[in-house]
Design a protein around this motif. Structure first.
Motif, PDB file in Angstrom:
ATOM      1  N   ILE A  62     -34.324  -0.761  14.313  1.00 44.32           N
ATOM      2  CA  ILE A  62     -33.927   0.303  15.224  1.00 44.32           C
ATOM      3  C   ILE A  62     -34.557   0.060  16.591  1.00 44.32           C
ATOM      4  O   ILE A  62     -35.560  -0.637  16.708  1.00 44.32           O
ATOM      5  CB  ILE A  62     -34.326   1.699  14.691  1.00 44.32           C
ATOM      6  CG1 ILE A  62     -35.835   1.774  14.423  1.00 44.32           C
ATOM      7  CG2 ILE A  62     -33.550   2.046  13.441  1.00 44.32           C
ATOM      8  CD1 ILE A  62     -36.321   3.135  13.998  1.00 44.32           C
ATOM      9  N   VAL A  63     -33.976   0.659  17.620  1.00 36.59           N
ATOM     10  CA  VAL A  63     -34.484   0.514  18.978  1.00 36.59           C
ATOM     11  C   VAL A  63     -35.588   1.541  19.195  1.00 36.59           C
ATOM     12  O   VAL A  63     -35.441   2.713  18.860  1.00 36.59           O
ATOM     13  CB  VAL A  63     -33.347   0.723  20.006  1.00 36.59           C
ATOM     14  CG1 VAL A  63     -33.874   0.665  21.416  1.00 36.59           C
ATOM     15  CG2 VAL A  63     -32.252  -0.304  19.784  1.00 36.59           C
ATOM     16  N   ASP A  64     -36.699   1.089  19.763  1.00 35.88           N
ATOM     17  CA  ASP A  64     -37.821   1.965  20.085  1.00 35.88           C
ATOM     18  C   ASP A  64     -37.376   2.935  21.183  1.00 35.88           C
ATOM     19  O   ASP A  64     -36.950   2.512  22.249  1.00 35.88           O
ATOM     20  CB  ASP A  64     -39.002   1.126  20.567  1.00 35.88           C
ATOM     21  CG  ASP A  64     -40.253   1.944  20.824  1.00 35.88           C
ATOM     22  OD1 ASP A  64     -40.176   3.189  20.762  1.00 35.88           O
ATOM     23  OD2 ASP A  64     -41.299   1.340  21.076  1.00 35.88           O
ATOM     24  N   ILE A  71     -37.701  -3.676  19.533  1.00 33.97           N
ATOM     25  CA  ILE A  71     -37.008  -3.416  18.271  1.00 33.97           C
ATOM     26  C   ILE A  71     -38.060  -3.154  17.189  1.00 33.97           C
ATOM     27  O   ILE A  71     -39.025  -3.907  17.045  1.00 33.97           O
ATOM     28  CB  ILE A  71     -36.128  -4.614  17.857  1.00 33.97           C
ATOM     29  CG1 ILE A  71     -35.134  -4.962  18.957  1.00 33.97           C
ATOM     30  CG2 ILE A  71     -35.426  -4.343  16.538  1.00 33.97           C
ATOM     31  CD1 ILE A  71     -34.103  -3.888  19.234  1.00 33.97           C
ATOM     32  N   ILE A  72     -37.859  -2.080  16.433  1.00 35.97           N
ATOM     33  CA  ILE A  72     -38.775  -1.685  15.365  1.00 35.97           C
ATOM     34  C   ILE A  72     -38.087  -1.926  14.029  1.00 35.97           C
ATOM     35  O   ILE A  72     -36.918  -1.580  13.849  1.00 35.97           O
ATOM     36  CB  ILE A  72     -39.157  -0.196  15.488  1.00 35.97           C
ATOM     37  CG1 ILE A  72     -39.819   0.081  16.828  1.00 35.97           C
ATOM     38  CG2 ILE A  72     -40.059   0.224  14.338  1.00 35.97           C
ATOM     39  CD1 ILE A  72     -40.047   1.549  17.095  1.00 35.97           C
ATOM     40  N   HIS A  73     -38.826  -2.503  13.110  1.00 38.51           N
ATOM     41  CA  HIS A  73     -38.298  -2.705  11.759  1.00 38.51           C
ATOM     42  C   HIS A  73     -38.613  -1.452  10.937  1.00 38.51           C
ATOM     43  O   HIS A  73     -39.774  -1.075  10.779  1.00 38.51           O
ATOM     44  CB  HIS A  73     -38.927  -3.944  11.116  1.00 38.51           C
ATOM     45  CG  HIS A  73     -38.417  -4.194   9.737  1.00 38.51           C
ATOM     46  ND1 HIS A  73     -37.152  -4.674   9.507  1.00 38.51           N
ATOM     47  CD2 HIS A  73     -38.986  -4.010   8.532  1.00 38.51           C
ATOM     48  CE1 HIS A  73     -36.974  -4.778   8.204  1.00 38.51           C
ATOM     49  NE2 HIS A  73     -38.080  -4.394   7.600  1.00 38.51           N
ATOM     50  N   ALA A  74     -37.574  -0.801  10.422  1.00 41.61           N
ATOM     51  CA  ALA A  74     -37.759   0.405   9.617  1.00 41.61           C
ATOM     52  C   ALA A  74     -37.631   0.051   8.146  1.00 41.61           C
ATOM     53  O   ALA A  74     -36.598  -0.461   7.700  1.00 41.61           O
ATOM     54  CB  ALA A  74     -36.728   1.455  10.001  1.00 41.61           C
TER      55      ALA A  74
END
Length: 96
Positions: A62-64, A71-74
């Motif tokens: 997802i985008v921070d 980009i953040i890994h959820a």
């Protein structure tokens, strides 16, 4: 918005329980039982009320929101979904 304390007061009045601590213990016992049951089985159905079901999100990037270039890994996570039964939904719609 109803809080847990509002529910405790309503429950005690509805059931004639004078001790609010006893009403709170009963509500907590039900919630804890429901939580434990959902750990064992992912779906619990109450006839004419609804269904509690444990769902899981997918793993995704997802985008921070603070920095759109980051980009953040959820990781996947579990959550409980409630679906109201048709009969309860009809009852609630008639009362409004």
């Amino acid at each position: 918005m109803t809080t847990k304390q509002d529910l405790i007061i309503f429950y005690s009045e509805l059931n004639g329980i004078k001790d609010l601590d006893e009403a709170e213990r009963r509500i907590d016992k039900f919630i804890n039982t429901l939580s434990e049951a959902l750990k064992i089985d992912d779906k619990i159905t109450f006839m004419n009320f609804g269904t509690f079901e444990v769902k899981e999100t997918k793993e995704r990037d997802i985008v921070d929101p603070k920095d759109s270039t980051n980009i953040i890994h959820a990781e996947p996570r579990k959550y409980v979904k409630f679906k109201v039964s048709k009969s309860l939904e009809d009852t609630l719609c008639l009362e409004n």
